[in-house]
Motif scaffolding. Structure first.
Motif, short mmCIF file in Angstrom:
data_model
loop_
_atom_site.label_atom_id
_atom_site.label_comp_id
_atom_site.label_asym_id
_atom_site.label_seq_id
_atom_site.Cartn_x
_atom_site.Cartn_y
_atom_site.Cartn_z
N VAL A 35 0.83 -1.21 0.00
CA VAL A 35 0.00 0.00 0.00
C VAL A 35 0.86 1.25 0.00
O VAL A 35 2.02 1.25 0.39
CB VAL A 35 -0.95 0.04 1.22
CG1 VAL A 35 -1.94 -1.07 1.15
CG2 VAL A 35 -0.18 0.01 2.53
N PRO A 37 0.26 5.84 -1.07
CA PRO A 37 -0.51 6.81 -1.85
C PRO A 37 -0.11 6.76 -3.32
O PRO A 37 0.88 6.08 -3.69
CB PRO A 37 -0.13 8.16 -1.23
CG PRO A 37 1.20 7.92 -0.61
CD PRO A 37 1.25 6.49 -0.21
N ASN A 38 -0.84 7.46 -4.15
CA ASN A 38 -0.49 7.55 -5.57
C ASN A 38 0.90 8.14 -5.71
O ASN A 38 1.23 9.14 -5.06
CB ASN A 38 -1.50 8.43 -6.31
CG ASN A 38 -2.87 7.79 -6.37
OD1 ASN A 38 -3.00 6.58 -6.30
ND2 ASN A 38 -3.89 8.62 -6.48
N GLU A 153 -3.20 -2.99 -8.57
CA GLU A 153 -4.47 -2.25 -8.50
C GLU A 153 -5.56 -2.90 -9.36
O GLU A 153 -6.18 -2.24 -10.20
CB GLU A 153 -4.25 -0.79 -8.89
CG GLU A 153 -3.05 -0.16 -8.19
CD GLU A 153 -3.25 1.25 -7.70
OE1 GLU A 153 -4.40 1.67 -7.57
OE2 GLU A 153 -2.24 1.91 -7.43
N HIS A 186 -4.26 1.07 -3.55
CA HIS A 186 -4.47 2.14 -2.59
C HIS A 186 -5.88 2.05 -2.00
O HIS A 186 -6.29 2.92 -1.25
CB HIS A 186 -4.22 3.52 -3.23
CG HIS A 186 -5.10 3.81 -4.40
ND1 HIS A 186 -4.72 3.55 -5.69
CD2 HIS A 186 -6.34 4.33 -4.48
CE1 HIS A 186 -5.71 3.89 -6.51
NE2 HIS A 186 -6.70 4.37 -5.81
#
Lengths: 284, 219
Positions: A35, A37-38, A153, A186
């Motif tokens: 995991v 953030p972008n 993702e 995410h």
């Protein structure tokens, strides 16, 4: 227990971004949530593991072998945010095109999965919905014997029902003990349901690498009207508004908080959000 | 390798029907000159091979191919072998349709096997040069970015070189090409062999460049 996935000292630079000496491992039989953030470096790491990009230094190994070993891919399945098949191919064309590459390809199993997932064998790939496309990709991966599933993702853009169905398929994939999943996402709520271990990456570096329950059992979300000054140093990602404050706090530090304080168990999402907020406030 | 070639061929499923236009184009060209049928066949079928790269980019198939248990070198070699098959198809189609075109052509040609060999060798050189101009650029940049430098510009340059050759021939009183053909006629097997060797060297150079480029390309 041997490691199915090993990353040691991986460095990769792009203009404006760099993976900084990341190291982690995933033991065989586990589902590891990856995991961040972008823009944290999840996809870059997955691309290196899948052989699509090359590290500047360090090494990445799958099942004990370098990830650039082409023969290794007989045992590795990779599912991106969307499968990459030619739009005019039908499931039958996909089997004819890809089946010959895998010695362990099982035609009967493939057709069973097509039937089970409700995929018409004669329908063109471009005419399937997004969720059906992902299921088709999983039908392909489940039809030959793989030991590692790399997910980049895969549930992004899916409705809740399709996500739920896909997660069930991933859980089923893990039933044999020697199978491993690296699930990069995410959408942390997916990991609450499936991950055994979490690797959290922030700005190209590993910020946490350990047990999922340990991550969420270490912290709690704290909300109240007024945070005592002596507790501010322990507040992670503190947000103060006219209606009070909220922050993440280590469970060992919540003693001595005012009686009106509300604490609740932190989810993976809470931990990530507050840690990110904390990191951003330090940068400012 | 065969599996990769089959995969590439399956990927251009939607474009395969365009191949049916090629014999038509050859016969139309044959009305004017039968000698150019084989070179045109090679040019058209090699141009058709650019669709492998176009489809790959349109559907991001590189990301599929790199998940297969095949190393990158084999992918490149497979595509080169497929283009070689297309070259052979172009040459043989041109020769096969020549007798039909000779029935109605303004410029008929009835070559013996030595001249067919010479023409085939010349076609192979054209194919190898186009390959060298196109494939390494396409393997490096992909279809969208690579087609200008990898296809359109080489085609324009080829046309300009042809025009320059014709102009030079006119300037020398129309003897240059005639003298070259006479020399070739007297030493046909040597000339054909030399052209074939040169073509093979150019093709090998193109393959080596593509192997080197694609081995380090990132997606």
């Amino acid at each position: 227990m041997s490691n199915a996935i090993e990353v040691k000292g991986l460095c990769k630079s792009y203009p404006g971004f760099a993976l900084k000496n990341i190291s982690f491992s995933v033991p065989e039989g586990l589902c590891c949530g990856f995991v961040g953030p972008n823009g944290a470096g999840k996809s870059t790491t997955l691309r290196i593991l899948s052989g699509q990009a090359f590290p500047d230094s360090g090494e990445a190994r799958l099942l004990g072998r370098p990830c650039t070993d082409a023969a290794l891919r007989e045992e590795i399945a990779i599912l991106f945010d969307q499968p990459y098949f030619q739009g005019d191919w039908t499931p039958v064309d996909i089997e004819k095109s890809l089946g010959p590459f895998y010695p362990s390809w099982n035609s009967g199993r493939y057709r069973e999965y097509l039937a089970r997932f409700g995929l018409e064998p004669g329908k063109k790939f471009k005419d399937f919905s997004r969720g059906m496309k992902q299921k088709l990709a999983m039908a392909v991966h489940l039809s030959h014997d793989t030991k590692v599933l790399l997910l980049d993702e895969p549930t992004g853009g899916l409705d809740p029902i399709a996500r739920d169905e896909l997660l069930d398929i991933f859980r089923e994939y893990l039933l044999p003990e020697n199978r491993t999943i690296l699930f990069s996402t995410h959408i942390t709520t997916d990991l609450e349901r499936i991950a055994d271990k979490i690797v959290y990456i922030h700005d190209g570096s590993i910020a946490y690498d350990g047990d999922r329950e340990k991550l969420t059992d270490t912290y709690c979300v704290v909300r109240g009207w007024h945070l005592p000054a002596e507790k501010r140093a322990h507040a992670i990602g503190l947000r103060q508004t006219d209606s009070g404050y909220e922050c993440l706090m280590d469970l060992t530090h919540i003693g001595g908080l005012p009686s009106d304080t509300v604490t609740e168990k932190a989810s993976i999402n809470d931990v990530i959000v507050y840690l990110e907020r904390n990191a951003k406030s330090r940068e400012v | 390798m065969l599996k990769l070639m089959k995969l590439d061929w399956t990927a251009i499923k939607c474009y395969r029907i365009r191949c049916l236009l090629i014999p038509v184009a050859l016969l139309v060209n044959g009305i004017f000159s039968t000698i150019l049928m084989a070179p045109l066949g090679v040019f058209l079928l090699f141009s058709f091979s650019i669709n492998f790269f176009a489809v790959e980019e349109q559907w991001n198939l590189n990301r599929l191919y790199l998940t297969l248990p095949v190393n990158r070198n084999r992918m490149v070699v497979g595509r080169y072998l497929l283009s070689l098959l297309l070259f052979l198809t172009g040459v043989l189609s041109g020769f096969a349709l020549m007798p039909f075109a000779n029935l109605f052509s303004f410029s008929r040609w009835y070559p013996d096997w030595k001249w067919r060999l010479a023409l085939g060798a010349f076609c192979f050189l054209i194919y190898a040069l186009m390959n060298l101009a196109m494939y390494p650029v396409l393997f490096k940049l992909g279809y969208q970015k690579g087609r200008i430098w990898g296809y359109y510009i080489p085609c324009i340059l080829t046309g300009l070189i042809y025009l320059a050759l014709v102009e030079y021939d006119i300037m020398t009183g129309g003897t240059f090409i005639r003298d070259a053909l006479l020399y070739a006629a007297e030493h046909i097997l040597t000339v054909s062999g030399g052209i074939l060797l040169l073509g093979a060297a150019v093709w090998a150079l193109s393959l080596c460049l593509s192997l080197r480029i694609y081995a380090r390309r990132e997606f």
